[in-house]
Scaffold this active site. Structure first.
Site, PDB file in Angstrom:
ATOM      1  N   ASP A  13     -20.963 -16.114   2.774  1.00  0.00           N
ATOM      2  CA  ASP A  13     -21.840 -14.950   2.804  1.00  0.00           C
ATOM      3  C   ASP A  13     -20.979 -13.792   3.278  1.00  0.00           C
ATOM      4  O   ASP A  13     -20.524 -13.774   4.419  1.00  0.00           O
ATOM      5  CB  ASP A  13     -22.996 -15.223   3.779  1.00  0.00           C
ATOM      6  CG  ASP A  13     -23.874 -13.989   4.025  1.00  0.00           C
ATOM      7  OD1 ASP A  13     -23.567 -12.908   3.475  1.00  0.00           O
ATOM      8  OD2 ASP A  13     -24.849 -14.116   4.779  1.00  0.00           O
ATOM      9  N   HIS A  20     -30.658 -10.199   4.147  1.00  0.00           N
ATOM     10  CA  HIS A  20     -29.923 -11.433   3.800  1.00  0.00           C
ATOM     11  C   HIS A  20     -30.445 -12.021   2.494  1.00  0.00           C
ATOM     12  O   HIS A  20     -30.656 -13.215   2.372  1.00  0.00           O
ATOM     13  CB  HIS A  20     -30.065 -12.457   4.921  1.00  0.00           C
ATOM     14  CG  HIS A  20     -29.417 -12.053   6.203  1.00  0.00           C
ATOM     15  ND1 HIS A  20     -28.089 -12.312   6.481  1.00  0.00           N
ATOM     16  CD2 HIS A  20     -29.899 -11.395   7.289  1.00  0.00           C
ATOM     17  CE1 HIS A  20     -27.792 -11.847   7.682  1.00  0.00           C
ATOM     18  NE2 HIS A  20     -28.869 -11.282   8.198  1.00  0.00           N
ATOM     19  N   TYR A  91     -25.581  -5.418   3.990  1.00  0.00           N
ATOM     20  CA  TYR A  91     -25.846  -5.953   5.319  1.00  0.00           C
ATOM     21  C   TYR A  91     -24.994  -7.202   5.568  1.00  0.00           C
ATOM     22  O   TYR A  91     -24.858  -8.062   4.705  1.00  0.00           O
ATOM     23  CB  TYR A  91     -27.333  -6.282   5.482  1.00  0.00           C
ATOM     24  CG  TYR A  91     -27.670  -6.495   6.933  1.00  0.00           C
ATOM     25  CD1 TYR A  91     -27.656  -5.424   7.821  1.00  0.00           C
ATOM     26  CD2 TYR A  91     -27.923  -7.773   7.422  1.00  0.00           C
ATOM     27  CE1 TYR A  91     -27.902  -5.613   9.162  1.00  0.00           C
ATOM     28  CE2 TYR A  91     -28.181  -7.967   8.759  1.00  0.00           C
ATOM     29  CZ  TYR A  91     -28.164  -6.879   9.634  1.00  0.00           C
ATOM     30  OH  TYR A  91     -28.397  -7.080  10.958  1.00  0.00           O
ATOM     31  N   ASN A 105      -5.813 -23.015   5.797  1.00  0.00           N
ATOM     32  CA  ASN A 105      -6.955 -23.758   5.307  1.00  0.00           C
ATOM     33  C   ASN A 105      -8.221 -23.023   5.735  1.00  0.00           C
ATOM     34  O   ASN A 105      -8.300 -22.578   6.873  1.00  0.00           O
ATOM     35  CB  ASN A 105      -6.889 -25.137   5.984  1.00  0.00           C
ATOM     36  CG  ASN A 105      -7.846 -26.113   5.391  1.00  0.00           C
ATOM     37  OD1 ASN A 105      -9.035 -25.854   5.308  1.00  0.00           O
ATOM     38  ND2 ASN A 105      -7.328 -27.253   4.974  1.00  0.00           N
ATOM     39  N   ASP A 132     -29.119 -22.165   0.778  1.00  0.00           N
ATOM     40  CA  ASP A 132     -29.079 -21.008   1.677  1.00  0.00           C
ATOM     41  C   ASP A 132     -30.212 -21.116   2.692  1.00  0.00           C
ATOM     42  O   ASP A 132     -31.264 -21.681   2.403  1.00  0.00           O
ATOM     43  CB  ASP A 132     -29.208 -19.702   0.867  1.00  0.00           C
ATOM     44  CG  ASP A 132     -29.017 -18.466   1.750  1.00  0.00           C
ATOM     45  OD1 ASP A 132     -28.189 -18.528   2.684  1.00  0.00           O
ATOM     46  OD2 ASP A 132     -29.686 -17.440   1.493  1.00  0.00           O
ATOM     47  N   LYS A 133     -29.966 -20.552   3.886  1.00  0.00           N
ATOM     48  CA  LYS A 133     -30.925 -20.549   5.000  1.00  0.00           C
ATOM     49  C   LYS A 133     -31.203 -21.956   5.514  1.00  0.00           C
ATOM     50  O   LYS A 133     -32.321 -22.299   5.886  1.00  0.00           O
ATOM     51  CB  LYS A 133     -32.240 -19.853   4.615  1.00  0.00           C
ATOM     52  CG  LYS A 133     -32.088 -18.457   4.035  1.00  0.00           C
ATOM     53  CD  LYS A 133     -31.500 -17.454   5.014  1.00  0.00           C
ATOM     54  CE  LYS A 133     -31.481 -16.050   4.426  1.00  0.00           C
ATOM     55  NZ  LYS A 133     -30.223 -15.734   3.712  1.00  0.00           N
ATOM     56  N   TYR A 232     -24.481 -17.307  17.518  1.00  0.00           N
ATOM     57  CA  TYR A 232     -25.150 -17.113  16.235  1.00  0.00           C
ATOM     58  C   TYR A 232     -24.266 -16.381  15.227  1.00  0.00           C
ATOM     59  O   TYR A 232     -23.714 -15.335  15.507  1.00  0.00           O
ATOM     60  CB  TYR A 232     -26.437 -16.301  16.416  1.00  0.00           C
ATOM     61  CG  TYR A 232     -27.050 -15.941  15.088  1.00  0.00           C
ATOM     62  CD1 TYR A 232     -27.736 -16.908  14.365  1.00  0.00           C
ATOM     63  CD2 TYR A 232     -26.895 -14.680  14.536  1.00  0.00           C
ATOM     64  CE1 TYR A 232     -28.273 -16.608  13.121  1.00  0.00           C
ATOM     65  CE2 TYR A 232     -27.429 -14.367  13.303  1.00  0.00           C
ATOM     66  CZ  TYR A 232     -28.115 -15.337  12.602  1.00  0.00           C
ATOM     67  OH  TYR A 232     -28.633 -15.035  11.381  1.00  0.00           O
ATOM     68  N   LYS A 235     -26.826 -19.370   9.497  1.00  0.00           N
ATOM     69  CA  LYS A 235     -26.773 -20.830   9.301  1.00  0.00           C
ATOM     70  C   LYS A 235     -25.597 -21.161   8.387  1.00  0.00           C
ATOM     71  O   LYS A 235     -24.880 -20.285   7.935  1.00  0.00           O
ATOM     72  CB  LYS A 235     -28.096 -21.319   8.717  1.00  0.00           C
ATOM     73  CG  LYS A 235     -29.137 -21.638   9.786  1.00  0.00           C
ATOM     74  CD  LYS A 235     -28.837 -22.950  10.512  1.00  0.00           C
ATOM     75  CE  LYS A 235     -29.784 -23.103  11.694  1.00  0.00           C
ATOM     76  NZ  LYS A 235     -29.321 -24.057  12.684  1.00  0.00           N
ATOM     77  N   GLN A 245     -23.973 -40.315 -13.199  1.00  0.00           N
ATOM     78  CA  GLN A 245     -24.027 -41.212 -14.386  1.00  0.00           C
ATOM     79  C   GLN A 245     -23.081 -42.410 -14.250  1.00  0.00           C
ATOM     80  O   GLN A 245     -22.151 -42.408 -13.469  1.00  0.00           O
ATOM     81  CB  GLN A 245     -23.710 -40.451 -15.675  1.00  0.00           C
ATOM     82  CG  GLN A 245     -24.585 -39.236 -15.943  1.00  0.00           C
ATOM     83  CD  GLN A 245     -26.059 -39.531 -16.170  1.00  0.00           C
ATOM     84  OE1 GLN A 245     -26.920 -38.779 -15.778  1.00  0.00           O
ATOM     85  NE2 GLN A 245     -26.365 -40.670 -16.803  1.00  0.00           N
TER      86      GLN A 245
END
Ligand code: F6R
Ligand code: MG
Ligand code: MG
Length: 377
Positions: A13, A20, A91, A105, A132-133, A232, A235, A245
């Site tokens: 992101d 978002h 944003y 890496n 997402d989320k 934070y 996520k 298969q």
């Protein structure tokens, strides 16, 4: 003639329109251009898509997993994209690029990575999932049901090629000093696998292997930004590759468990519980910054060349599932912050509540029964 091919998904992101919700077309184009130009000497083929506010680079090459050149190219694509995101005032520009400079890496630097190297079968179908989320544990239940439960994957009992079952490699993502993993076999260790997988925030399936041929069937991005950044940062919005298969579950057996719309961690502020909605590629998020969404792109690969993707959750069947998932989302949202609707304290992605609880702690008083009695109470 078969060849050893590596599939790499690297996603991040790096900024979104209106909050978002979704990357801008210019941002996606900047990432696509970068891969086309700077991957041209070693990337055989690639495909760019978005799911919610995340851009996923899927590319094929012969350099193996964790390759510095491939990872650096993806990292640079995201830093180049971030310049566009900043110019457009998107944003959260550069949100998932947690380090200032690239060092070998992209694992542990913010972007999510899922990679697999294998000898191509004469025909090689696979699925790329992007969510997402939510966090990597969101894939635990669908993988368990598709690779270990004949109620969802009849191939486990019908196909001789799957009769020995699958080996699950499960990571303890709370252990941040290094990779702490355990290997368990289905069906022999089914109850042990279930005992771990019930805890989606701590134990995450990293890979699944055929016990008949030893080949890798699935690879999941297991990184937790929560653990990398210590605070934070959004996520983890996991990606996953699943070969399908023949000696592996059929594509439809792998898709089937997503009809549950199971409740996962994430949703608004990465701090709630919401049902996982299967959506077409390049879908946005909306209600309550969600609901958590997952897209599935079906491909075939031959000599590293990708077909165009078939959009697995775009089929009309999933409209009905989406209605059901919307109902589940509304239902749990009705109880707001209460109980099961919001995540436990150590999973909350914002610190505000801890500050409140710390302050209130000093205001609590333990009532003294004896003095209340003596006072004639
Ligand atoms: C969830 C997510 C959003 C934000 C929310 C508040 O993963 O990214 O739900 O948490 O929109 O964002 P800020 O704190 O950036 O205003
Ligand atoms: Mg975001
Ligand atoms: Mg995201």
């Amino acid at each position: 003639m078969s060849m050893r091919t590596t599939l790499s998904i690297i996603k991040a992101d790096i900024g979104a329109i209106g909050g978002h919700i979704a990357p801008s077309p210019e941002l996606v184009e900047a990432v696509r251009n970068h891969v086309a130009v700077h991957g041209k000497d070693f990337v055989i083929d690639f495909n760019i898509s978005s799911t919610g506010d995340d851009i996923a680079i899927l590319c094929t090459h012969t350099r193996g997993v964790d390759d510095e050149k491939v990872h650096k190219m993806a990292w640079d694509a995201f830093t180049t994209g971030t310049q566009i995101a900043k110019q457009q005032g998107l944003y959260g520009a550069g949100q998932d690029l947690l380090k200032d400079s690239f060092s070998g890496n992209v694992r542990g630097m913010g972007p999510a990575v899922a990679e697999m190297e294998f000898e191509e079968r004469p025909n090689e179908p696979f699925l790329m999932f992007a969510a997402d989320k939510t966090d990597p544990g969101a894939y635990n239940l669908p993988l368990y049901l598709a690779f270990a439960d004949p109620m969802y994957c009849p191939g486990l009992m019908l196909s001789p090629k799957m009769k020995d079952g699958f080996r699950f490699v499960i990571m303890d993502v709370n252990h941040t000093e290094g990779d702490r993993v355990i290997e368990l076999n289905a069906p022999d260790d089914l109850y042990d696998i279930a005992a771990l997988l019930r805890d989606n925030q701590r134990f995450v399936i990293e890979g699944i292997y055929s016990r008949t041929t030893g080949e890798q069937a699935a690879a999941v991005s297991t990184s937790r930004l929560h653990n990398i950044a210590g605070k934070y940062t959004g996520k983890d919005d996991p990606v996953m590759l699943v070969r399908t298969q023949n000696q592996f579950p059929a594509t439809g057996e792998m898709l089937a468990p997503f009809s549950i719309g199971h409740y996962v961690a994430g949703f608004m502020r990465g701090s709630h519980v919401g049902p996982l909605m299967p959506v077409p590629r390049n879908s946005t998020t909306s209600f309550f910054d969600g609901p958590p969404v997952v897209s599935a792109s079906a491909f075939c690969v031959q000599n590293g060349r990708l077909t165009s993707p078939a959009d697995a959750f775009a089929h009309p069947f999933w409209d009905h599932i989406r209605d059901h998932v919307s109902q589940k989302a509304i239902e749990i949202r009705r109880q707001g912050f209460s109980g099961a609707a919001m995540l436990g304290l150590n999973e909350l992605e914002y610190t505000g509540i801890m500050e409140k609880l710390d302050r209130l702690e000093t205001e609590f008083q333990v009532r003294d029964h004896k003095s209340a009695e003596a006072a004639g109470g």
